[in-house]
Design a protein around this motif. Structure first.
Motif, mmCIF file in Angstrom:
data_model
loop_
_atom_site.group_PDB
_atom_site.id
_atom_site.type_symbol
_atom_site.label_atom_id
_atom_site.label_comp_id
_atom_site.label_asym_id
_atom_site.label_seq_id
_atom_site.Cartn_x
_atom_site.Cartn_y
_atom_site.Cartn_z
ATOM 1 N N PHE A 166 -36.268 -2.563 -76.202
ATOM 2 C CA PHE A 166 -37.425 -1.816 -76.644
ATOM 3 C C PHE A 166 -38.326 -1.545 -75.445
ATOM 4 N N PHE A 167 -38.900 -0.341 -75.365
ATOM 5 C CA PHE A 167 -39.940 -0.028 -74.396
ATOM 6 C C PHE A 167 -41.273 -0.316 -75.073
ATOM 7 N N THR A 168 -42.065 -1.225 -74.500
ATOM 8 C CA THR A 168 -43.352 -1.553 -75.093
ATOM 9 C C THR A 168 -44.478 -1.210 -74.134
ATOM 10 N N LEU A 169 -45.635 -0.991 -74.701
ATOM 11 C CA LEU A 169 -46.800 -0.648 -73.897
ATOM 12 C C LEU A 169 -47.315 -1.859 -73.136
ATOM 13 N N GLU A 170 -47.343 -3.024 -73.772
ATOM 14 C CA GLU A 170 -47.914 -4.222 -73.165
ATOM 15 C C GLU A 170 -46.951 -4.954 -72.236
ATOM 16 N N ARG A 171 -45.669 -5.024 -72.608
ATOM 17 C CA ARG A 171 -44.719 -5.856 -71.868
ATOM 18 C C ARG A 171 -43.642 -5.093 -71.132
ATOM 19 N N GLY A 172 -43.635 -3.783 -71.204
ATOM 20 C CA GLY A 172 -42.589 -3.005 -70.552
ATOM 21 C C GLY A 172 -41.302 -3.059 -71.352
ATOM 22 N N VAL A 173 -40.190 -3.292 -70.694
ATOM 23 C CA VAL A 173 -38.905 -3.372 -71.378
ATOM 24 C C VAL A 173 -38.734 -4.775 -71.942
ATOM 25 N N VAL A 174 -38.454 -4.846 -73.228
ATOM 26 C CA VAL A 174 -38.240 -6.128 -73.908
ATOM 27 C C VAL A 174 -36.874 -6.091 -74.576
ATOM 28 N N GLN A 175 -36.052 -7.067 -74.266
ATOM 29 C CA GLN A 175 -34.782 -7.222 -74.952
ATOM 30 C C GLN A 175 -34.989 -8.263 -76.036
ATOM 31 N N ALA A 176 -34.764 -7.868 -77.285
ATOM 32 C CA ALA A 176 -35.037 -8.752 -78.410
ATOM 33 C C ALA A 176 -33.849 -8.795 -79.356
ATOM 34 N N TYR A 177 -33.706 -9.918 -80.026
ATOM 35 C CA TYR A 177 -32.688 -10.079 -81.054
ATOM 36 C C TYR A 177 -33.271 -9.635 -82.386
ATOM 37 N N TYR A 178 -32.457 -8.943 -83.175
ATOM 38 C CA TYR A 178 -32.885 -8.447 -84.466
ATOM 39 C C TYR A 178 -31.872 -8.890 -85.494
ATOM 40 N N LYS A 179 -32.207 -9.889 -86.290
ATOM 41 C CA LYS A 179 -31.282 -10.448 -87.266
ATOM 42 C C LYS A 179 -31.016 -9.431 -88.374
ATOM 43 N N GLY A 180 -29.756 -9.209 -88.642
ATOM 44 C CA GLY A 180 -29.380 -8.270 -89.690
ATOM 45 C C GLY A 180 -29.417 -6.831 -89.249
ATOM 46 N N GLY A 181 -29.472 -6.577 -87.960
ATOM 47 C CA GLY A 181 -29.571 -5.221 -87.440
ATOM 48 C C GLY A 181 -28.339 -4.369 -87.654
ATOM 49 N N ARG A 182 -27.269 -4.950 -88.129
ATOM 50 C CA ARG A 182 -26.053 -4.171 -88.364
ATOM 51 C C ARG A 182 -25.955 -3.666 -89.793
ATOM 52 N N SER A 183 -26.851 -4.093 -90.666
ATOM 53 C CA SER A 183 -26.823 -3.600 -92.040
ATOM 54 C C SER A 183 -27.339 -2.159 -92.067
ATOM 55 N N PRO A 184 -26.796 -1.309 -92.943
ATOM 56 C CA PRO A 184 -27.183 0.110 -92.949
ATOM 57 C C PRO A 184 -28.681 0.339 -93.182
ATOM 58 N N LYS A 185 -29.297 -0.472 -94.014
ATOM 59 C CA LYS A 185 -30.725 -0.296 -94.300
ATOM 60 C C LYS A 185 -31.568 -0.552 -93.048
ATOM 61 N N LYS A 186 -31.236 -1.591 -92.299
ATOM 62 C CA LYS A 186 -31.994 -1.912 -91.092
ATOM 63 C C LYS A 186 -31.630 -1.000 -89.926
ATOM 64 N N GLN A 187 -30.396 -0.485 -89.916
ATOM 65 C CA GLN A 187 -30.011 0.449 -88.866
ATOM 66 C C GLN A 187 -30.770 1.756 -88.989
ATOM 67 N N ALA A 188 -31.170 2.116 -90.193
ATOM 68 C CA ALA A 188 -31.928 3.351 -90.389
ATOM 69 C C ALA A 188 -33.287 3.272 -89.708
ATOM 70 N N LEU A 189 -33.848 2.074 -89.562
ATOM 71 C CA LEU A 189 -35.136 1.919 -88.893
ATOM 72 C C LEU A 189 -35.025 2.090 -87.379
ATOM 73 N N ILE A 190 -33.951 1.568 -86.821
ATOM 74 C CA ILE A 190 -33.803 1.578 -85.362
ATOM 75 C C ILE A 190 -32.963 2.783 -84.960
ATOM 76 N N GLN A 191 -33.627 3.861 -84.623
ATOM 77 C CA GLN A 191 -32.985 5.083 -84.163
ATOM 78 C C GLN A 191 -33.520 5.414 -82.772
#
Length: 76
Positions: free
Chosen positions: A1-26
């Motif tokens: 993620f590119f953030t305003l406060e911290r720059g580039v942040v690599q974060a874990y997102y639990k359940g990010g492979r489910s279709p409902k949650k994948q729709a959020l992360i585009q």
């Protein structure tokens, strides 16, 4: 993620492979994140969309992806 406060942040997102949650992360979509930091890792606690994703067509998508790569390596 590119953030305003911290720059580039690599974060874990639990359940990010489910279709409902994948729709959020585009690509190219502004998000509101709540992050937890445990030791040296970041975990996404909550995520919301702020606006619709930017839609690029034709060669504009290649320019946007190239700009994304430049930002990633510059801010890292």
């Amino acid at each position: 993620f590119f953030t305003l406060e911290r720059g580039v942040v690599q974060a874990y997102y639990k359940g990010g492979r489910s279709p409902k949650k994948q729709a959020l992360i585009q690509p190219f979509s502004p998000l509101w994140l709540m992050l937890d930091q445990r030791r040296e890792w970041y975990f996404v606690r909550h995520i919301e969309t702020q606006a619709e994703a930017l839609n690029f067509n034709g060669t504009a998508i290649f320019a946007a992806l190239y700009l994304n790569e430049l930002l990633y390596y510059t801010l890292s």
